[in-house]
Design a protein around this motif. Structure first.
Motif, short mmCIF file in Angstrom:
data_model
loop_
_atom_site.label_atom_id
_atom_site.label_comp_id
_atom_site.label_asym_id
_atom_site.label_seq_id
_atom_site.Cartn_x
_atom_site.Cartn_y
_atom_site.Cartn_z
N UNK A 48 0.68 -0.76 0.09
CA UNK A 48 -0.17 -0.04 -0.15
C UNK A 48 0.62 1.29 -0.59
N UNK A 49 1.88 1.54 0.72
CA UNK A 49 2.81 2.41 1.03
C UNK A 49 2.83 2.51 -0.72
N UNK A 50 3.97 1.42 -1.29
CA UNK A 50 4.88 1.99 -2.05
C UNK A 50 3.47 2.57 -3.68
N UNK A 51 2.33 1.63 -3.89
CA UNK A 51 1.60 2.34 -4.61
C UNK A 51 1.34 3.28 -4.86
N UNK A 52 0.84 3.86 -3.06
CA UNK A 52 0.69 5.06 -2.78
C UNK A 52 1.56 5.91 -2.58
N UNK A 53 2.11 6.01 -2.71
CA UNK A 53 4.01 7.30 -2.51
C UNK A 53 3.52 7.21 -3.98
N UNK A 54 4.28 5.89 -4.81
CA UNK A 54 4.25 6.52 -6.43
C UNK A 54 2.99 7.12 -7.05
N UNK A 55 1.80 6.53 -7.14
CA UNK A 55 0.60 7.43 -7.36
C UNK A 55 1.10 9.44 -6.82
N UNK A 56 0.95 9.31 -5.79
CA UNK A 56 1.11 10.62 -4.94
C UNK A 56 2.66 11.22 -5.47
N UNK A 57 3.49 10.88 -6.16
CA UNK A 57 4.57 11.46 -6.79
C UNK A 57 4.20 11.99 -7.80
N UNK A 58 3.53 10.42 -8.63
CA UNK A 58 2.56 11.26 -10.14
C UNK A 58 1.37 12.68 -9.81
N UNK A 59 0.96 12.79 -8.80
CA UNK A 59 0.41 13.93 -8.87
C UNK A 59 0.92 15.02 -8.81
N UNK A 60 2.35 14.69 -8.16
CA UNK A 60 3.22 15.93 -7.68
C UNK A 60 3.51 16.45 -8.93
N UNK A 61 4.15 15.48 -10.10
CA UNK A 61 4.52 15.61 -11.12
C UNK A 61 3.70 16.24 -12.22
N UNK A 62 2.33 15.61 -12.31
CA UNK A 62 1.86 16.61 -13.16
C UNK A 62 1.05 17.81 -13.23
N UNK A 63 1.53 18.34 -11.70
CA UNK A 63 0.35 19.33 -11.13
C UNK A 63 1.25 20.70 -12.20
N UNK A 64 1.21 21.57 -12.22
CA UNK A 64 2.30 22.42 -12.53
C UNK A 64 1.90 23.44 -11.46
N UNK A 65 1.29 23.75 -10.68
CA UNK A 65 0.93 24.14 -9.77
C UNK A 65 1.54 23.34 -8.89
#
Length: 126
Positions: A95-112
């Motif tokens: 759960x940590x791995x998949x959520x951490x990586x999804x969150x990193x994707x969110x951080x990188x995808x939002x220019x804000x």
């Protein structure tokens, strides 16, 4: 304790390297905490289940979680239960791995979120 070491994939490392440069936040663990919480905030289940943690970025759970390790662990266990999984050590680590990586994707995808101020604005509405 169910997680000893936190490891990142090479694409996650690359995205965090960019974010370290643009936000001025220099510690992997701080960015990773933001990423985890952004993903856990999303009630949907991450689509990616298997992530290859092949980069040279790894940190102990204590470094990742800091003084709030019990809270992060409880949130991960709660998410396991919420989706009908036993909060076993293996499931919590996954759960940590998949959520951490999804969150990193969110951080990188939002220019804000390319700046520290933008990251704060995304979680604290004006």
């Amino acid at each position: 304790m169910s997680v000893d070491t936190v490891r990142l994939s090479q694409p996650a490392k690359d995205r965090l390297t960019y974010l370290k440069r643009t936000t001025g936040i220099t510690q992997w663990n701080v960015l990773c905490r933001w990423a985890l919480m952004l993903s856990l905030k999303d009630p949907s289940t991450p689509l990616v289940k298997d992530i290859v943690t092949d980069s040279n970025v790894e940190m102990t759970w204590k470094t990742f979680a800091g003084q709030h390790g019990d809270i992060y662990l409880a949130l991960l266990k709660q998410r396991c239960v919420a989706i009908g999984e036993d909060p076993s050590d293996e499931n919590v680590a996954r759960m940590l791995t998949v959520h951490l990586h999804r969150g990193i994707g969110y951080l990188g995808a939002d220019k804000e979120m390319a700046t520290a101020e933008g990251m704060v604005r995304t979680v604290i509405p004006a």
